[in-house]
Scaffold this active site. Structure first.
Site, mmCIF file in Angstrom:
data_model
loop_
_atom_site.group_PDB
_atom_site.id
_atom_site.type_symbol
_atom_site.label_atom_id
_atom_site.label_comp_id
_atom_site.label_asym_id
_atom_site.label_seq_id
_atom_site.Cartn_x
_atom_site.Cartn_y
_atom_site.Cartn_z
ATOM 1 N N HIS A 207 0.828 -1.203 0.000
ATOM 2 C CA HIS A 207 0.000 0.000 0.000
ATOM 3 C C HIS A 207 0.869 1.262 0.000
ATOM 4 O O HIS A 207 0.656 2.188 -0.787
ATOM 5 C CB HIS A 207 -0.908 -0.030 1.232
ATOM 6 C CG HIS A 207 -1.852 1.129 1.340
ATOM 7 N ND1 HIS A 207 -3.198 1.020 1.115
ATOM 8 C CD2 HIS A 207 -1.633 2.429 1.657
ATOM 9 C CE1 HIS A 207 -3.768 2.193 1.263
ATOM 10 N NE2 HIS A 207 -2.851 3.078 1.604
ATOM 11 N N GLU A 211 1.580 3.735 -3.421
ATOM 12 C CA GLU A 211 1.266 5.160 -3.309
ATOM 13 C C GLU A 211 2.478 6.027 -3.681
ATOM 14 O O GLU A 211 2.369 6.977 -4.449
ATOM 15 C CB GLU A 211 0.814 5.454 -1.864
ATOM 16 C CG GLU A 211 0.452 6.893 -1.588
ATOM 17 C CD GLU A 211 -0.735 7.366 -2.421
ATOM 18 O OE1 GLU A 211 -1.598 6.531 -2.763
ATOM 19 O OE2 GLU A 211 -0.775 8.567 -2.724
ATOM 20 N N LYS A 214 3.318 5.797 -7.466
ATOM 21 C CA LYS A 214 2.369 6.561 -8.281
ATOM 22 C C LYS A 214 2.730 8.046 -8.255
ATOM 23 O O LYS A 214 2.775 8.698 -9.295
ATOM 24 C CB LYS A 214 0.936 6.359 -7.765
ATOM 25 C CG LYS A 214 0.313 5.041 -8.177
ATOM 26 C CD LYS A 214 -1.170 4.993 -7.810
ATOM 27 C CE LYS A 214 -1.399 5.055 -6.323
ATOM 28 N NZ LYS A 214 -2.834 5.026 -5.959
#
Ligand code: W6P
Length: 369
Positions: A207, A211, A214
């Protein structure tokens, strides 16, 4: 329970039927310290209703199920699954509530600071509750545990694998949107003597990395222009130290000015929650806008951290720190006490430094006549 031995279904049940209501009650109490205006927003009311219902569901086991028969254990596991599903949209609903407040009222610095403080604790409490529920349902639920995991915990979490996985999925989104993406250059320091393996929840690490990748990729492609012939890679340095496991991502995406640094983790500033299905006009790399603050909570949950530093005009470094030793990686939980209550009533610090004098004063001395 003896060291190295896993709890049985009924031991876990006995622990959770007490612990889960306590964690729910703690955060329900803290809602009352929020600014009155926020409590009146419909979405916030809806979230509080969910918490009340789940609390009531669990209370049944405290009062009417003193025995841990097989039937009770099965019912309890089913109740946990129901609770988990009931709360699946809470992050988005709370974000909605904050937007309702922004639309309805002017927000001062104290209100903003209290909401920031609350949401960090609210989401951390939620992470911890979902962790407990996931462990119980994965260990004692219907789908028998595969691999060598203990619930959602991988005692030999292969960090390189998670990095490559997160990179390739972020890159897929980046390619889809921009038709271009930067390469990954991964340096695993001392891989032969200090391989990066930790006791960790791979989904939490994924996770965070997804993030960060990106964000880094978007910055690089936007900064150099999607039409550019090539892009500077996103570099990752991975080091297993004695105390910390460090994962540093470096991008050359133009950086972030110092004046915007604090806003990266600010829930109020973060953009409106976007629908999970990205339309043609929504950048699929944008996410909810809560990606960074939530990722930092995941890192802190097991006593790690997530930090961002930047060279404005050049690029950004984001660093994930994890505890190298599982003995130091226990839960970090918000506690509801006087100190926390004081947080809400203490006004944000006003400035006690001034910058009224400007450079002109040094060049042109005060006139004496
Ligand atoms: C940027 C902004 C950002 C946030 C988080 C991670 C990486 C980056 N790069 O330019």
């Amino acid at each position: 329970m003896m060291r190295g031995e896993n709890a049985s279904n009924s031991e876990s049940y006995m622990f959770l039927k007490k612990e889960l209501p306590v964690r729910l009650a703690n955060i329900m109490k803290e809602f009352h310290l929020l600014p009155e205006n926020l409590l009146h927003m419909p979405s916030v009311g809806a979230v509080r209703d969910l918490y009340r219902r789940s609390f009531m569901d669990l209370l049944e086991y405290e009062t009417t199920s003193p025995t841990n028969t097989t039937i009770t254990l099965e019912k309890f596991t089913e109740a946990l699954v129901k609770i988990r599903n009931r709360h699946s949209d809470v992050v988005m609903t709370m974000a909605q509530g904050v937007m309702e407040l922004k639309d309805a009222h002017a927000i001062n610095a104290n209100t903003e600071s209290n909401i920031q403080y609350f949401l960090d604790r609210f989401y951390m409490n939620r992470i911890s509750i979902r962790m407990l529920i996931n462990q119980h349902t994965m260990l004692f639920g219907e789908n028998v545990n595969s691999q060598n995991h203990i619930g959602s915990i991988d005692p030999h979490c292969n960090v390189v694998r998670v990095i490559e996985d997160a990179y390739s999925n972020a890159r897929f989104l980046c390619d889809q949107y921009y038709l271009a993406s930067p390469e990954l250059v991964l340096t695993h320091h001392n891989a032969d003597t200090h391989p990066a393996s930790v006791v960790y929840v791979p989904s939490h690490l994924y996770h965070m990395l997804f993030e960060l990748f990106k964000n880094a990729m978007r910055a690089v492609v936007e900064h150099h222009g999607p039409e550019a012939d090539n892009f500077p890679p996103v570099r990752v340095l991975l080091v297993m130290g004695e105390e910390d496991l460090t994962i540093k991502l470096s991008d050359q995406g133009g950086g972030i000015p110092r004046s915007l640094m604090d806003l990266l983790f600010n829930y109020m500033y973060s953009t409106a929650p976007q629908p999970a299905v990205s339309g043609l006009d929504t950048p699929p790399l944008a996410g909810y806008g809560y990606g960074l603050p939530l990722s930092r909570l995941y890192a802190r949950y097991f006593h790690g951290d997530l930090q961002v530093t930047s060279c404005d005009g050049y690029g950004t470094d984001t660093t994930i720190y994890l505890k190298a030793l599982s003995s130091e990686a226990n839960e970090l939980l918000p506690v509801y006490n006087k100190t926390c209550q004081r947080q809400y009533s203490t006004p944000v610090q006003t400035h006690d430094w001034s910058s009224q004098m400007n450079s002109a004063m040094f060049i042109r001395p005060f006139s004496t006549n």
